[in-house]
Design a protein around this motif. Sequence first.
Motif, PDB file in Angstrom:
ATOM      1  N   GLU A  21       0.866  -1.178   0.000  1.00  0.00           N
ATOM      2  CA  GLU A  21       0.000   0.000   0.000  1.00  0.00           C
ATOM      3  C   GLU A  21       0.902   1.227   0.000  1.00  0.00           C
ATOM      4  N   LEU A  22       0.497   2.236  -0.750  1.00  0.00           N
ATOM      5  CA  LEU A  22       1.274   3.468  -0.791  1.00  0.00           C
ATOM      6  C   LEU A  22       0.357   4.633  -1.124  1.00  0.00           C
ATOM      7  N   GLU A  23       0.361   5.619  -0.259  1.00  0.00           N
ATOM      8  CA  GLU A  23      -0.399   6.846  -0.491  1.00  0.00           C
ATOM      9  C   GLU A  23       0.520   8.018  -0.178  1.00  0.00           C
ATOM     10  N   ARG A  45       1.786   7.381   3.609  1.00  0.00           N
ATOM     11  CA  ARG A  45       1.275   6.171   4.269  1.00  0.00           C
ATOM     12  C   ARG A  45       1.787   5.003   3.447  1.00  0.00           C
ATOM     13  N   ILE A  46       2.557   4.128   4.084  1.00  0.00           N
ATOM     14  CA  ILE A  46       3.172   3.033   3.346  1.00  0.00           C
ATOM     15  C   ILE A  46       3.120   1.758   4.173  1.00  0.00           C
ATOM     16  N   ALA A  47       2.786   0.663   3.512  1.00  0.00           N
ATOM     17  CA  ALA A  47       2.829  -0.664   4.124  1.00  0.00           C
ATOM     18  C   ALA A  47       3.775  -1.513   3.284  1.00  0.00           C
ATOM     19  N   HIS A  60      11.314   4.832   9.428  1.00  0.00           N
ATOM     20  CA  HIS A  60      11.406   6.204   8.922  1.00  0.00           C
ATOM     21  C   HIS A  60      12.736   6.422   8.218  1.00  0.00           C
ATOM     22  N   ARG A  61      13.798   5.895   8.786  1.00  0.00           N
ATOM     23  CA  ARG A  61      15.117   6.034   8.147  1.00  0.00           C
ATOM     24  C   ARG A  61      15.140   5.348   6.787  1.00  0.00           C
ATOM     25  N   ILE A  80       5.300  10.563   8.182  1.00  0.00           N
ATOM     26  CA  ILE A  80       5.337   9.185   7.693  1.00  0.00           C
ATOM     27  C   ILE A  80       4.508   8.277   8.597  1.00  0.00           C
ATOM     28  N   ASP A  81       3.672   7.458   7.972  1.00  0.00           N
ATOM     29  CA  ASP A  81       2.976   6.368   8.637  1.00  0.00           C
ATOM     30  C   ASP A  81       3.452   5.103   7.942  1.00  0.00           C
TER      31      ASP A  81
END
Length: 87
Positions: A21-23, A45-47, A60-61, A80-81
């Motif tokens: 997932e990426l938004e 937002r990334i999974a 995050h890094r 960032i999520d």
Amino acid sequence: MSQATVEQIRERLAAALAPTELEVLDEGHKHAGHANAGKGHFHVRIASAAFAGVLPIKRHRMVYAALDGLMDHGIHALSIDARTPNA
């Protein structure tokens, strides 16, 4: 420029982290009246399975590493999520 930056963010994160997932949201409108208002404020937002077993600061890094170069050119602020696909 914002839309081009959104696309660059998407492309780099997709290549580096193979997200499920990426938004990427341009949040420049939320910063009216601030320095650099309307320019370079984004939320991701990334999974990704790449985040499994990885602490949030390291996630995050990993995102920052994928966006190397854009952090100084195009991105002023980034929230960032980052999570695993089943979280």
